[in-house]
Design a protein around this motif. Structure first.
Motif, PDB file in Angstrom:
ATOM      1  N   LYS A  14      -6.639  70.310  58.543  1.00  0.00           N
ATOM      2  CA  LYS A  14      -5.529  71.144  58.071  1.00  0.00           C
ATOM      3  C   LYS A  14      -4.897  70.546  56.821  1.00  0.00           C
ATOM      4  N   THR A  15      -4.790  69.220  56.804  1.00  0.00           N
ATOM      5  CA  THR A  15      -4.236  68.571  55.620  1.00  0.00           C
ATOM      6  C   THR A  15      -5.210  68.654  54.451  1.00  0.00           C
ATOM      7  N   GLN A  16      -6.510  68.587  54.761  1.00  0.00           N
ATOM      8  CA  GLN A  16      -7.514  68.733  53.700  1.00  0.00           C
ATOM      9  C   GLN A  16      -7.433  70.114  53.058  1.00  0.00           C
ATOM     10  N   ILE A  17      -7.164  71.154  53.864  1.00  0.00           N
ATOM     11  CA  ILE A  17      -7.010  72.503  53.317  1.00  0.00           C
ATOM     12  C   ILE A  17      -5.846  72.546  52.337  1.00  0.00           C
ATOM     13  N   LYS A  18      -4.740  71.928  52.744  1.00  0.00           N
ATOM     14  CA  LYS A  18      -3.559  71.888  51.872  1.00  0.00           C
ATOM     15  C   LYS A  18      -3.883  71.188  50.555  1.00  0.00           C
ATOM     16  N   LEU A  19      -4.528  70.033  50.643  1.00  0.00           N
ATOM     17  CA  LEU A  19      -4.863  69.274  49.442  1.00  0.00           C
ATOM     18  C   LEU A  19      -5.874  70.020  48.577  1.00  0.00           C
ATOM     19  N   PHE A  20      -6.813  70.704  49.241  1.00  0.00           N
ATOM     20  CA  PHE A  20      -7.797  71.497  48.501  1.00  0.00           C
ATOM     21  C   PHE A  20      -7.104  72.548  47.643  1.00  0.00           C
ATOM     22  N   CYS A  21      -6.203  73.290  48.262  1.00  0.00           N
ATOM     23  CA  CYS A  21      -5.501  74.363  47.558  1.00  0.00           C
ATOM     24  C   CYS A  21      -4.631  73.815  46.425  1.00  0.00           C
ATOM     25  N   GLN A  22      -3.920  72.724  46.710  1.00  0.00           N
ATOM     26  CA  GLN A  22      -3.054  72.132  45.691  1.00  0.00           C
ATOM     27  C   GLN A  22      -3.873  71.618  44.514  1.00  0.00           C
ATOM     28  N   ASN A  23      -5.013  70.986  44.802  1.00  0.00           N
ATOM     29  CA  ASN A  23      -5.848  70.459  43.729  1.00  0.00           C
ATOM     30  C   ASN A  23      -6.528  71.581  42.950  1.00  0.00           C
ATOM     31  N   TYR A  24      -6.882  72.661  43.639  1.00  0.00           N
ATOM     32  CA  TYR A  24      -7.479  73.796  42.941  1.00  0.00           C
ATOM     33  C   TYR A  24      -6.497  74.388  41.941  1.00  0.00           C
TER      34      TYR A  24
ATOM     35  N   ILE B 228      -6.025  59.080  54.470  1.00  0.00           N
ATOM     36  CA  ILE B 228      -4.808  58.945  53.676  1.00  0.00           C
ATOM     37  C   ILE B 228      -4.148  60.299  53.480  1.00  0.00           C
ATOM     38  N   ALA B 229      -4.817  61.364  53.941  1.00  0.00           N
ATOM     39  CA  ALA B 229      -4.270  62.705  53.752  1.00  0.00           C
ATOM     40  C   ALA B 229      -3.058  62.945  54.629  1.00  0.00           C
ATOM     41  N   GLN B 230      -3.053  62.391  55.844  1.00  0.00           N
ATOM     42  CA  GLN B 230      -1.975  62.664  56.782  1.00  0.00           C
ATOM     43  C   GLN B 230      -0.631  62.175  56.286  1.00  0.00           C
ATOM     44  N   SER B 231      -0.644  61.180  55.391  1.00  0.00           N
ATOM     45  CA  SER B 231       0.621  60.628  54.905  1.00  0.00           C
ATOM     46  C   SER B 231       1.419  61.637  54.087  1.00  0.00           C
ATOM     47  N   THR B 232       0.783  62.716  53.669  1.00  0.00           N
ATOM     48  CA  THR B 232       1.490  63.727  52.877  1.00  0.00           C
ATOM     49  C   THR B 232       2.159  64.785  53.740  1.00  0.00           C
ATOM     50  N   LEU B 233       1.930  64.766  55.056  1.00  0.00           N
ATOM     51  CA  LEU B 233       2.441  65.827  55.910  1.00  0.00           C
ATOM     52  C   LEU B 233       3.960  65.857  55.995  1.00  0.00           C
ATOM     53  N   LYS B 234       4.628  64.714  55.838  1.00  0.00           N
ATOM     54  CA  LYS B 234       6.053  64.614  56.066  1.00  0.00           C
ATOM     55  C   LYS B 234       6.884  65.090  54.881  1.00  0.00           C
ATOM     56  N   HIS B 235       6.250  65.255  53.716  1.00  0.00           N
ATOM     57  CA  HIS B 235       7.028  65.496  52.519  1.00  0.00           C
ATOM     58  C   HIS B 235       7.730  66.853  52.520  1.00  0.00           C
TER      59      HIS B 235
END
Length: 349
Positions: A309-319, A258-265
């Motif tokens: 790559k999307t997990q890295i983005k989500l990791f940083c945002q959640n941190y 479900i992480a890939q769905s955030t790539l387009k934003h």
């Protein structure tokens, strides 16, 4: 410091699992007994399934209330009789989205539920094909018509007990006894560009989801399958077949990212100041080592990296969000302490 690392350890274990939806399908072979239902629901929770397709539930109007009250999430039922058929789709308790629409296409045997989960639009088809070959052919014709009505923006997940196989050499330990219905299903799959997610992951493996012993002869077949569109196959990973004592069928599961769905934003840029944060560096090191261990769960290295790559983005945002919430909570507590001190000072005066 130790406390912070302890919290982040469990937080990111949770985060890694929540970055995907887990689909499962199981022919439960009758589930009117209350003890068996509780065992089933416990099993689903242990498997951390997000959405489960059940066949042969044997539900009717008389025991619908028990299902709806005992399962802690949403349950969409299509009744058969007290001794045959019946299908259901269970949604995990953590998902609060209401189905967009529900279609009871063949009562007790074919159920479609349209739902939006984490920004992804799904058309979920739960099927329990008839045992009789001639009835199964008509059933697959109805399924073909039903699939035609799915909007293009929806991701199809077609799961259940098909009561026949496409390739008897790999999926049975004997000849396919229902060749006509098998050909009908094969035509449907080809027409809609669907793929068998487990077979895609294990092209030459023989593993069965149903076993039956009769007159000292063992019959085995992979009757339970999950199909998705070829165009979205890359989102699905970790497909597996798991034995269970609940039925003569085995549990089939797959995960979808479900992480890939955030790539387009929007375009995301890494905040380099995070590298000066000692806690972030240690937390990220743990996160990345854990993610590297999951490499074998993906179809290819490129799929693992794209999702990574999307997990890295989500990791940083959640941190950042997590630390912001701690800061806000600390400030709020300081403000309350300040008010208390002021009140105490007023009392002294």
């Amino acid at each position: 410091m130790v406390c912070i690392h302890f919290l982040w350890y469990f937080y990111f274990i949770f985060f890694l699992f929540m970055a995907s939806l887990r689909f499962g399908t199981l022919n439960i072979n009758g589930c009117r007994d209350a003890v068996k239902r509780f065992s089933l629901f416990d099993y689903v929770m242990i498997k951390r399934a997000s959405i489960v397709f059940l066949q042969e539930t044997h539900t009717d109007s008389n025991n619908q209330v028990q299902w709806l009250s005992e399962w802690k999430g949403q349950a969409i039922l299509s009744h058969g009789s007290s001794v045959s058929a019946g299908v259901a789709i269970l949604f995990g308790p953590e998902y609060k989205e209401q189905p967009v629409s529900v279609f009871e296409l063949v009562p007790g045997r074919m159920l479609r539920v349209d739902v939006k989960v984490h920004g992804l639009n799904f058309s979920l088809f739960n099927v329990y094909a008839p045992n009789i070959g001639s009835e199964r052919i008509l059933f697959f014709k109805k399924l073909k018509t039903a699939l035609r009505d799915v909007l293009q923006d929806r991701m199809v997940v077609l799961a259940g007990d098909f009561n026949c196989t496409i390739n008897h050499v790999l999926d049975r330990n004997h000849e396919e006894p229902h060749k006509q219905s098998s050909e009908e299903l094969k035509t449907l799959i080809t027409h809609y560009c669907l793929v068998d997610v487990w077979r895609e992951a294990f092209p030459q493996t023989k593993q069965y989801t149903w076993l039956k012993v009769n007159s000292n002869m063992i019959s085995g077949a992979r009757l339970d399958r999950i199909y998705v569109q070829k165009s979205v196959r890359g989102k699905f990973f970790k497909s597996c077949i798991t034995p269970t004592a609940l039925s003569d069928h085995q549990y089939m599961s797959v995960e979808v990212s479900i992480a890939q769905s955030t790539l387009k934003h929007s375009l995301w840029k890494f905040n380099s100041r995070l590298l000066q944060d000692h806690n972030f560096v240690h937390s990220f090191h743990f996160f990345w080592e854990t993610w590297r261990e999951r490499k074998i769960l993906y179809k290819s290295l490129s799929q693992w990296w794209d999702i990574g790559k999307t997990q890295i983005k989500l990791f940083c945002q959640n941190y950042i969000a997590y630390n912001k919430s701690i800061l806000e909570s600390t400030l709020k507590q300081l403000e309350q302490d300040g008010i208390y001190i002021d009140d105490e000072a007023d009392g002294v005066d």
